[in-house]
Each structure stands twice: as structure tokens, then as C-alpha cells.
Write an enzyme that holds these catalytic residues in place. Structure first.
Site, short mmCIF file in Angstrom:
data_model
loop_
_atom_site.label_atom_id
_atom_site.label_comp_id
_atom_site.label_asym_id
_atom_site.label_seq_id
_atom_site.Cartn_x
_atom_site.Cartn_y
_atom_site.Cartn_z
N SER A 131 0.85 -1.19 0.00
CA SER A 131 0.00 0.00 0.00
C SER A 131 0.89 1.24 0.00
O SER A 131 1.68 1.44 0.93
CB SER A 131 -0.88 0.01 1.25
OG SER A 131 -1.37 1.32 1.44
N HIS A 136 -1.09 -1.13 -4.47
CA HIS A 136 -2.36 -0.86 -3.77
C HIS A 136 -2.44 0.63 -3.50
O HIS A 136 -1.56 1.22 -2.86
CB HIS A 136 -2.43 -1.67 -2.48
CG HIS A 136 -3.74 -1.57 -1.77
ND1 HIS A 136 -4.87 -2.26 -2.17
CD2 HIS A 136 -4.13 -0.84 -0.70
CE1 HIS A 136 -5.88 -1.98 -1.37
NE2 HIS A 136 -5.45 -1.11 -0.46
N ASP A 141 -4.58 3.62 -1.97
CA ASP A 141 -5.63 3.94 -1.01
C ASP A 141 -6.14 5.36 -1.19
O ASP A 141 -5.40 6.33 -0.99
CB ASP A 141 -5.10 3.77 0.42
CG ASP A 141 -5.00 2.31 0.81
OD1 ASP A 141 -5.98 1.57 0.63
OD2 ASP A 141 -3.93 1.90 1.30
N MET A 168 -8.73 8.15 0.16
CA MET A 168 -9.55 8.53 1.33
C MET A 168 -10.02 9.97 1.19
O MET A 168 -9.27 10.81 0.69
CB MET A 168 -8.72 8.38 2.60
CG MET A 168 -8.14 7.00 2.80
SD MET A 168 -7.23 6.89 4.35
CE MET A 168 -6.54 5.23 4.20
N HIS A 227 -8.27 1.29 -4.11
CA HIS A 227 -9.18 1.02 -2.99
C HIS A 227 -9.85 2.34 -2.62
O HIS A 227 -9.23 3.19 -1.99
CB HIS A 227 -8.36 0.44 -1.83
CG HIS A 227 -9.15 0.23 -0.58
ND1 HIS A 227 -8.57 -0.07 0.64
CD2 HIS A 227 -10.48 0.28 -0.34
CE1 HIS A 227 -9.49 -0.20 1.56
NE2 HIS A 227 -10.67 0.02 1.00
N MET A 254 -12.06 4.65 -0.60
CA MET A 254 -12.73 4.87 0.69
C MET A 254 -13.33 6.26 0.60
O MET A 254 -12.89 7.21 1.25
CB MET A 254 -11.70 4.75 1.83
CG MET A 254 -11.26 3.31 2.04
SD MET A 254 -9.70 3.15 2.95
CE MET A 254 -8.54 3.27 1.61
N MET A 311 -11.40 -6.23 4.96
CA MET A 311 -10.62 -5.32 5.81
C MET A 311 -10.35 -6.00 7.15
O MET A 311 -11.28 -6.46 7.83
CB MET A 311 -11.40 -4.02 6.07
CG MET A 311 -11.62 -3.12 4.86
SD MET A 311 -10.13 -2.62 3.99
CE MET A 311 -9.23 -1.74 5.26
N PHE A 352 -6.41 4.43 8.16
CA PHE A 352 -5.02 4.65 8.55
C PHE A 352 -4.19 3.40 8.33
O PHE A 352 -4.70 2.28 8.51
CB PHE A 352 -4.93 5.05 10.03
CG PHE A 352 -5.74 6.28 10.34
CD1 PHE A 352 -5.23 7.55 10.11
CD2 PHE A 352 -7.05 6.16 10.81
CE1 PHE A 352 -5.99 8.68 10.35
CE2 PHE A 352 -7.82 7.28 11.06
CZ PHE A 352 -7.29 8.55 10.83
N GLY A 353 -2.93 3.61 8.00
CA GLY A 353 -1.98 2.50 7.99
C GLY A 353 -1.48 2.24 9.40
O GLY A 353 -1.75 3.01 10.33
N GLY A 354 -0.80 1.13 9.57
CA GLY A 354 -0.12 0.85 10.83
C GLY A 354 -1.00 0.37 11.97
O GLY A 354 -0.57 0.38 13.13
N ASP A 356 -6.60 -6.69 3.82
CA ASP A 356 -6.00 -5.35 3.93
C ASP A 356 -6.03 -4.89 5.38
O ASP A 356 -7.09 -4.69 5.96
CB ASP A 356 -6.82 -4.39 3.05
CG ASP A 356 -6.20 -3.01 2.94
OD1 ASP A 356 -5.16 -2.75 3.59
OD2 ASP A 356 -6.78 -2.18 2.21
N GLY A 357 -4.83 -4.72 5.95
CA GLY A 357 -4.71 -4.13 7.28
C GLY A 357 -3.96 -5.03 8.25
O GLY A 357 -4.38 -6.15 8.53
N GLY A 358 -2.82 -4.54 8.71
CA GLY A 358 -2.07 -5.27 9.74
C GLY A 358 -1.42 -6.55 9.26
O GLY A 358 -1.08 -7.42 10.08
N GLY A 412 1.17 -2.31 4.02
CA GLY A 412 1.71 -0.95 3.93
C GLY A 412 2.93 -0.79 4.82
O GLY A 412 4.07 -0.87 4.37
C1 DX5 Z 1 -6.37 1.24 5.55
C2 DX5 Z 1 -5.84 1.01 4.15
C3 DX5 Z 1 -4.73 0.03 4.09
C4 DX5 Z 1 -3.52 0.41 4.86
C5 DX5 Z 1 -2.75 -0.83 5.21
O1 DX5 Z 1 -7.52 2.00 5.49
O2 DX5 Z 1 -6.86 0.55 3.31
O3 DX5 Z 1 -4.40 -0.32 2.76
O4 DX5 Z 1 -2.69 1.31 4.22
O5 DX5 Z 1 -1.68 -0.46 6.01
P1 DX5 Z 1 -0.97 -1.46 7.01
O6 DX5 Z 1 -0.46 -2.61 6.19
O7 DX5 Z 1 0.11 -0.64 7.61
O8 DX5 Z 1 -2.02 -1.91 8.00
ZN ZN Z 2 -6.40 -0.34 1.28
#
Ligand code: DX5
Ligand code: ZN
Length: 230
Positions: free
Chosen positions: A13, A38, A40, A42, A71, A73, A142, A148-150, A180-182, A202
Site C-alpha cells: 500500500s 495498492h 488507497d 480517502m 481502494h 474509501m 478489511m 489509517f496505515g499501521g 487489507d490491514g495489519g 503498507g
Molecule cells: C487502511 C488502508 C490500508 C492500509 C494498510 O484504510 O486501506 O491499505 O494502508 O496499512 P498497514 O499494512 O500498515 O495496515
Molecule cells: Zn487499502
């Protein structure tokens, strides 16, 4: 006997990339062995964060041949879909809560020549697949709340992946199952064993100095998956 390795795809991401040198960052992860970009998007309305739009997609399109996995959002979603298609997106995914007419939005994505994906937030039921799965190319689960990432992986996503995998297999269609996520090196095998074949990561990749080392570690974890029971 070892079973043939499934076709797993790693999708870094760019949310966690250094935006001051985005082109280099995208090229670096692809050179390091990633499969997909990927992307994102937002809007500070559907999710409480604001990122990038079609102009940036178009710029990324110019510097890579890798598939761009957008993606969305954003809410409303339909107005912006043609812009991303023109900007070179290959896959466009959206959240059912962000569309008043889900079937129409899927049709719009396909009419513009892109593959279509439906995204499920942690508390969104898979029932949204009931009448549209035959039109989808991708299901995105998800494993964090979007924005948010991380963030940390929500374990219930594993149960949801298993259920989504059953539905996809029953459909008999070639639908990618993305998570997607974590996603990290230490949980990717368990996630794959639950049915995912496409992995967004990400912070796990862009947050580390050596992208190839992380992607290689992810692939060697994935190579063990046949030996894990789910
Ligand atoms: C969250 C995004 C993800 C995010 C993943 O809303 O859709 O794509 O960037 O980040 P990590 O891998 O750090 O959870
Ligand atoms: Zn995403």
C-alpha cells in the site's frame, strides 16, 4: 508430496510510502518482488483521513506497468470512478456502504474497462455478496477499520476470510480474495491458510529499510502454507 504453490500476490500500500519520492518508491517495491500497487483513496468523509486522487494515479501509471489496485474509501463513489479508470487503474474496489446502488456501481467500474472489487469493513456482513458475486473480480476483507496505515490485525478477519473463500469457491469464478490491514511477515501464513490470495501490506513493507528482505520473507512464509491446517 508438496502441493504446487498457489498464486499469491503481494500488494504494497503506497499509503505508507514516502510521498516526496513516490515514483521511486513504487518502482522499488516492484523491483523488490511485489506484484501490485495498492492505491488507497480517502476523502475525509467516508473515512477520517485524506489521501490521493486520480492525478496521482495517472502519475503512478506513467512510471509502472504493474497493476494498480485502487481502494476507494470515498462517499459518494460513482462520480469519481470514471476518473480513476481514465487515470489507468486496473482494479477499482469500493465499500457497499458508500454506494446507494451497489450493482450499478459494479457495472460502472466494468463499463470503464476495470476489474471490480467489493470491500468489507470488519463489521460489514458478507451478505452483500449474495446477488452480485457473479459480477465481481475481487473481494477485499478489511482486517482493520479503514482510514489509517499501521493498525493491528483484527483476528475475526480470519473467520470472515474462511467464509468468503467458501463463497468464492462455490461461485466457481476466478475472484481474488484480498486482505487489507495489519498484514506482517509473522501473520501472513495464517492469513493465507484462511483463504486469502492477495495481501495488502503498507507499514510492514514501506516501514522497513529493505523492501526485498520483507517481501522475500513473506514469500517464504507463504511457501509453508500447504503445511498449515486451517
Ligand atoms: C487502511 C488502508 C490500508 C492500509 C494498510 O484504510 O486501506 O491499505 O494502508 O496499512 P498497514 O499494512 O500498515 O495496515
Ligand atoms: Zn487499502
Amino acid at each position: 508430496m508438496t502441493s504446487p504453490m498457489k498464486n499469491y500476490r503481494i500488494a504494497p500500500s503506497i499509503l505508507s510510502a514516502d510521498f516526496a519520492k513516490l515514483g521511486e518508491e513504487v518502482n522499488a517495491v516492484i523491483a523488490a518482488g511485489a506484484d501490485i500497487v495498492h492505491f488507497d483513496v480517502m476523502d475525509n468523509h467516508y473515512v477520517p483521513n485524506l489521501t490521493i486522487g486520480p492525478l496521482v494515479c495517472e502519475a503512478v501509471r506513467r512510471i509502472t506497468k504493474a497493476p494498480i489496485d485502487v481502494h476507494l474509501m470515498v462517499k459518494p463513489v460513482d462520480r469519481i470512478i470514471p476518473d480513476f479508470a481514465k487515470a489507468g487503474a486496473n482494479i477499482i474496489s469500493f465499500h457497499p456502504e458508500a454506494s446507494e446502488h451497489i450493482d450499478r456501481t459494479i457495472g460502472l467500474i466494468k463499463e470503464h474497462g476495470c476489474k471490480a472489487g467489493l470491500v468489507f469493513n470488519p463489521a460489514t456482513p458478507l451478505n452483500y455478496l449474495d446477488h452480485v458475486i457473479d459480477k465481481l473480480d475481487l473481494v477485499l476483507i478489511m482486517s482493520v477499520n479503514p482510514g489509517f496505515g499501521g493498525q493491528s490485525f483484527i483476528p475475526e478477519a480470519l473467520n470472515k476470510l474462511r467464509l468468503a473463500r467458501q463463497r468464492i469457491d462455490a461461485s466457481g469464478r476466478d475472484i481474488w480474495l484480498e486482505i487489507d490491514g495489519g498484514v506482517k511477515v509473522d501473520n501472513i501464513a495464517e492469513i493465507a491458510a484462511a483463504g486469502a490470495d492477495t495481501f495488502v501490506a503498507g507499514s510492514a513493507i514501506y516501514g522497513k529499510p529493505d523492501y526485498k528482505a520483507v517481501i522475500d520473507s513473506m514469500r517464504s512464509e507463504l511457501a509453508k502454507v500447504g503445511k498449515i491446517s486451517c
